[in-house]
Write an enzyme that holds these catalytic residues in place. Sequence first.
Site, PDB file in Angstrom:
ATOM      1  N   ASP A 104      -2.410   3.310  -2.298  1.00 32.85           N
ATOM      2  CA  ASP A 104      -1.373   4.211  -1.804  1.00 32.85           C
ATOM      3  C   ASP A 104      -0.058   3.467  -1.587  1.00 32.85           C
ATOM      4  O   ASP A 104       1.017   3.964  -1.913  1.00 32.85           O
ATOM      5  CB  ASP A 104      -1.813   4.855  -0.484  1.00 32.85           C
ATOM      6  CG  ASP A 104      -2.597   6.141  -0.691  1.00 32.85           C
ATOM      7  OD1 ASP A 104      -3.133   6.338  -1.806  1.00 32.85           O
ATOM      8  OD2 ASP A 104      -2.696   6.940   0.265  1.00 32.85           O
TER       9      ASP A 104
ATOM     10  N   GLU B  33      -2.363  15.276  -5.825  1.00 31.39           N
ATOM     11  CA  GLU B  33      -1.448  14.170  -6.110  1.00 31.39           C
ATOM     12  C   GLU B  33      -0.955  14.256  -7.551  1.00 31.39           C
ATOM     13  O   GLU B  33       0.249  14.338  -7.825  1.00 31.39           O
ATOM     14  CB  GLU B  33      -2.193  12.859  -5.885  1.00 31.39           C
ATOM     15  CG  GLU B  33      -1.499  11.606  -6.369  1.00 31.39           C
ATOM     16  CD  GLU B  33      -2.467  10.435  -6.343  1.00 31.39           C
ATOM     17  OE1 GLU B  33      -2.300   9.583  -5.458  1.00 31.39           O
ATOM     18  OE2 GLU B  33      -3.379  10.395  -7.197  1.00 31.39           O
TER      19      GLU B  33
END
Length: 833
Positions: free
Chosen positions: A698, A502
Amino acid sequence: MAVATAYVVCAQNPVIKGQFTADPTARVFNGRVYLYPSHDIPSPIEKLKDWFCMADYHVFSSSNLTDWEDHGVIVSQDKVPWVQDGSYTMWAPDCVEKNGRYYYYFPAAPKGEERGFGIGVAVADHPTGPFMPMWKPIKGVHGIDPCVLIDHDGQAYIYYAGGALWMARLKDNMTELASNPVRIDGLPEGFKEGPFAFERNGKYYLTFPWVRKKNGTETLAYAMADHPMGPFTFKGIIMDESPTGCWTNHHSIVQYQNQWYLFYHHNDYSPRFDKNRSVRIDSLCFNADGTIRKVVPTLRGVGIANARNRIDIDRYSSVSSKGVSIDYLDTTDCFKGWKTLFSGKQNALIYNKVDFAQEKVERFTVRVRSPKGGTMTVRADGAKGTVIAKMKLPKSNQWTQASTPVVTPPLGIHDLHFTVQTAGTVEVDWVGFDALPWTQGAFDTHQYRNLFAELGYPQSEIDRKLKRIFHDVFEGPDKVYFEVGDSMAYISDIKNHDVRTEGMSYGLMIAVQFDRKDIFDRLWRWGKTYMQHQNGPLEGYFAWSCKTDGTRNAQGPASDGELYYVTALIFASNRWGNDTGINYLKEAQYILNCSMQKAGMDQSAPLINLEHQLITFTPDKFGGRFTDPSYHLPAFYEVWAKWANDGRSQFWNECAQKSREFLHKAIHPVTGLNPDYCNYDGTLMGGRGIIGDAFRFDSWRVPMNIALDYSWACKDRQWQQQYGNRIQNFLYSQGIDHYVDQYNIDGTAVKDTLQAGTEYKALRHSTGLVATAAAVSLVCTHNKSREFVERLWNLENKPYSDGFFDAYYDGLLRLFAFMHLSGNYRIIEPQNR
């Protein structure tokens, strides 16, 4: 970092911006209007410098005749086997549907012939293609401007021009003649072309451009009959000659939602060269006996304008006889549109059908240039109507955006009446109400909105703050970027003591956006060395978590990392080329090819679930069964379609559309919140969820992701605007300075709070969510959006009251949001090197 002013104003003539379009054929398929025009271009060859030049065809579509989506090129001269190379003769086309298939008819110069035209057919299963051209033109047809009418009994007829107007029956296969062509008689003398035939109430209409005067320009005329092949009786004129001398006109007539419309063209964007035309639309009406009432061309066009979009009042409905005139904003680039010039004390302009919906507007804004100042009054529905706004215009020799509170906010649809009192001349570019988001994406405009500047922050301060936030993340005392040796570096999620795909892929995207090849190459080398699998069932994928020494904490990939890796690598290839030590494009293609080759494997799967064409949570047996809404970045797929060069362009464009459709289902219709994970149909996972069906860490990314898709592609504008308003309204209702970072998707409080890092478990007013909630202001139409932007502007990333501090996730999202809102998160196209 200058402030740009790119947008599309809809519901007015001409209807297609940014490119020339001519010879429009409109058709209604499945409740939507599809527009098939020809495509004028400046000639690349000398012999056509002063003539019509057309190399391909686009198709556009709309559900309201105001907002038109360009679906791209559907047929090109270099992809049709029988068309003469470099002939640029792709003139007026048509498209019809029969038995679920779409037949696209187009003229062009055939190979091996010095003069003359053939008419070809391309076939598709969808109105936007892909269209497959037949190998040869229709045998026995020599001419231009095909039109096909399918009668009630299924029999198809083709009409075309070539020295006269001709017609013939078509076979059921729609690609061959069933009868010899016959000349259409009963028409007046004079040049005729561009036939368009249609049926209404048992009468058949043959309409056509006609030059009725020697050395004159084209009118639009028509004849009527009781049968598709006549005999036809001439009836008269639909539209007179162009008032500005445009030599051609070409048209189609279609009924949509109980109203008939005339599609035609004019040289609005090319006043000095009438071989570059633009499509217009006006309403068309019939008399009781079935004859057609003459259509007077208008600037206003058709459709209903949205009050919360920029409205070009130069496309007026009517004006006073004195005190109002129109001119181009820039005579060297007419695509920039027009301006309205008001002078004196006796002037008026009416712009009709503006929709304020059922929510009150708060502010009126005008882009104006007024050296001597003045006063603008805006009323609803006429000179004696209710005053909506009254503004004292600033004195300025430069274009200025001026704003004032609305006096009486109207609801519903109204005509707007404008008057200006001035001692000099007041120039107006556009007007609008409330936040006024742009209405076209950077794929088309190549421009980016600087919302900070629009709110009045000085550009020097915007640049300084963006530079400092970048410094905080990559160089400051709380940095998350760490160099290793002389050639590598990683980004660490410090609170979790690891390196994640990420953060690494985010770092690559930021580096290429800031033109920091040094940072990009270091991050890429570390990731490729320690995280990317070079063989086995996971080949090409990246282990999602490693220790800072490169030891893997887990082997499996997380699909969002690869999503960013591929896009950032393509941008690096476009910006820096592939011959400086890393072949960025080859690396992107390697990831994509490895991924797609995993279809049917036991231990891994493609990044994209091939059944649903949606991104997986993780590309394996477990995570491949569901998705994460925050992984959905449709515009990234469009980048892949344009520049990955992996042979999958159509697939990636389809994935972009599927992803947008998915988000409609996954996001709560009232709160705008979404779960961290959900099924491919957007439903909640229930007991199968990893951490419950809630809006958590998220999910914060979704508002910013939708802002990116809006900024770059703007292909789901209406829904995305509603979404932005919806989620900001919910957060605002919780207190703009107090909303927390976890909710059930219906907005209720979560039962269990998800822990951040290894030590801290609490609900917070988190920096990362403040950042993404501000970023979605790019799509919002309400004035609340400005407050969210202001909160981000004044926000520092510092420890919370409980001591928790997140330099990584909060810091990266804050940087991304500042990039977005300053116009510095961009599509990086291939550079001219």
